[in-house]
Design an enzyme around this catalytic site. Structure first.
Site, PDB file in Angstrom:
ATOM      1  N   SER A 129       0.840  -1.196   0.000  1.00  0.00           N
ATOM      2  CA  SER A 129       0.000   0.000   0.000  1.00  0.00           C
ATOM      3  C   SER A 129       0.877   1.249   0.000  1.00  0.00           C
ATOM      4  CB  SER A 129      -0.959  -0.037   1.195  1.00  0.00           C
ATOM      5  OG  SER A 129      -1.985   0.915   1.048  1.00  0.00           O
ATOM      6  N   GLU A 183      -9.730  -5.202  -3.381  1.00  0.00           N
ATOM      7  CA  GLU A 183      -9.018  -4.182  -2.626  1.00  0.00           C
ATOM      8  C   GLU A 183      -9.939  -3.237  -1.841  1.00  0.00           C
ATOM      9  OE1 GLU A 183      -5.811  -3.784  -2.236  1.00  0.00           O
ATOM     10  OE2 GLU A 183      -4.774  -4.724  -3.927  1.00  0.00           O
ATOM     11  N   HIS A 228      -8.027  -5.452   0.754  1.00  0.00           N
ATOM     12  CA  HIS A 228      -6.753  -4.748   0.926  1.00  0.00           C
ATOM     13  C   HIS A 228      -6.088  -5.205   2.225  1.00  0.00           C
ATOM     14  CE1 HIS A 228      -4.060  -1.445  -0.074  1.00  0.00           C
ATOM     15  NE2 HIS A 228      -4.185  -0.919   1.136  1.00  0.00           N
TER      16      HIS A 228
END
Length: 478
Positions: free
Chosen positions: A218, A343, A406
């Site tokens: 990320s 995600e 995510h």
């Protein structure tokens, strides 16, 4: 000699007493390494030696708050490196609902530290093992390289590599844009200082300073990629691992970041042409509270952009990634990148957008997946390899409908299932999940070691040419 504790007594032959002394036993269990600022004593954990909480820069307090990272003054004697240092000051993570909560452990004083895991035998004889420097995510506003989520022992043993994780300044302390007082992408400058520390010191831990992979997830993926293309740090990076990078979220425009800074100072009640002294005198809790208020005021449905994050043209971010890739900034580097299957569910799991699966899918494609495809396609056209994955394992049970959300791959990369006891994104763990962790972590560790995610016991993984070459990790079969 690197890795040898000169304070340890020499082993001598004994007649009739084969046992070792307590001092010698401590030297076996608590290895000592000399760094450029002083010696550190780690711990032996199975076949891996761990050194936690090593300062790579001076504490960013007093006059050093809102200033670029400064060289640590060093210490005398041997510094205990059994425990991680405090996190950088931060508020609660936006993803606690899916990852599980963390007990606050931050302290501005002493937060600029890193952690090293190395195969125990590498400390003696200058092994020169490849190095993975892995940066945590958290939207540039939360996280810590010292958390047990990111323990590097398993990866170090799995790939016979040296693993480094690190803290960097977050939120207003790391990304408030006030260049007139020296504040600009300070968190990114911290990350560059980590690479500088690795270059100077990692050989003492058995690592090869010329075989460094910058990796992360990320915000950490965005950071690793930026370090690899920035002229000031690119020569310190040989390979890149980018997990779920927010490619659809470009660095902030300087004018926009300056406006955010003005609004932030207004919330703090700071006026005048030189806000530096007031910012450095305020309690850090005031700085964090104003940041949370500003983030709430600027929140927009469907947006995942933090209120403060790297600014284009500032330190560490000289060019947009598309321009850098097209200009060949990564041509001399190995590249592995990927996404999870779902995600965006992490950002909308508990909000009104939770049922809007199609909307989340489209947003996830725009923010995460399109950039992966664009980067890999550009590499393929240039005749350069890029290995691409998609992580699709879903939790069971999955009451929030997260799917492969995510951050879902993190427990599988680091093999730290026990560190996520309350994480809906993980769910129940079975033997198949441990096999998946060996496959996923093994492939990424192999890449950090050799530049290829292929190796003994690993399924074949072709470089990207078409979408059919994307390696899926979602079953118990490696």
């Amino acid at each position: 000699m690197p890795g040898v504790d000169r304070a340890c007594p020499e082993k001598t032959a004994r007649r009739g007493r084969p046992e070792v002394t307590s001092d010698e036993q401590d030297c076996v269990q608590r290895p000592v390494v000399a760094t450029g600022r002083g010696r550190v004593r780690g711990t032996a954990e199975g076949g891996v030696a761990a050194f936690r909480g090593i300062p790579y820069a001076a504490s960013p307090v007093g006059a050093l708050r809102f200033a670029p990272p400064a060289r640590h003054p060093g210490w005398s004697g041997v510094r205990d490196a059994a425990h991680a240092g405090p996190s950088a000051p931060q508020g609660p993570s936006r993803l606690e609902a899916v990852m599980g909560p963390r007990v606050p452990d931050w302290d501005e004083d002493g937060c600029l530290t890193l952690n090293v895991w190395t195969p125990a035998g590498a400390l003696h004889g200058g092994a020169g093992l490849p190095v993975l420097v892995w940066f945590h995510g958290g939207g540039f506003s939360s996280g810590s390289g010292g958390w047990d989520w990111y323990d590097g022992a398993r990866l170090a043993a799995l790939g016979r590599i040296v693993v480094v994780t690190a803290n960097y300044r977050l939120g207003p302390l790391g990304y408030l844009y006030l260049p007139e007082i020296g504040a600009g992408n300070l968190g990114s400058q911290d990350q560059a200082a980590v690479l500088g520390w690795v270059r100077e010191n990692i050989a003492g831990f058995g690592g090869d300073p010329d075989a460094v992979t910058a990796g992360g997830q990320s915000a950490g993926a965005h950071s690793a990629f930026s370090l690899a293309i920035d002229p000031r740090t690119r020569d310190l990076v040989r390979r890149v691992i980018a997990q779920s990078g927010p490619w659809g979220l470009p660095p902030q425009d300087p004018a926009e970041a300056a406006a955010t800074a003005r609004d932030y100072l207004h919330l703090l009640g700071i006026t005048g042409t030189d806000p530096g002294p007031a910012l450095r005198e305020l309690p850090v809790e005031r700085l964090l509270a104003a940041h949370r208020r500003l983030a709430a005021e600027r929140a927009r449905p469907g947006s995942i952009a933090p209120v403060m994050y790297p600014v284009l043209g500032g330190p560490g971010h000289p060019h947009p990634w598309r321009r850098a890739v097209a200009a060949g900034a990564l041509d001399d580097k190995d590249l592995l990148l990927g996404t999870t299957g779902d995600e965006m569910t992490a950002f909308h799991a508990l909000g009104p957008a939770a049922p809007a699966t199609r909307l989340a899918d489209r947003a996830g494609d725009r923010v995460f997946q399109r950039g992966v495809t664009a980067i890999a396609t550009a590499r393929a056209r240039q005749g350069l390899p890029a290995h691409v994955y998609r992580f699709t394992r879903r939790p069971a049970p999955d009451p929030l409908g997260l799917g492969a959300t995510h951050c879902a791959e993190l427990p599988f990369l680091h093999g730290t299932f026990d560190a996520y006891p309350d994480a809906p994104m993980l769910g129940a763990v079975d033997p198949g999940d441990h096999a998946l962790a060996r496959a996923f972590g093994g492939a990424l560790a192999a890449f950090a070691a050799t530049g290829s995610p292929n190796g003994p016991g690993l399924a074949p993984w072709r470089p990207y040419r078409t979408p059919a070459d994307v390696r899926e990790f979602g079953t118990a079969r490696p």
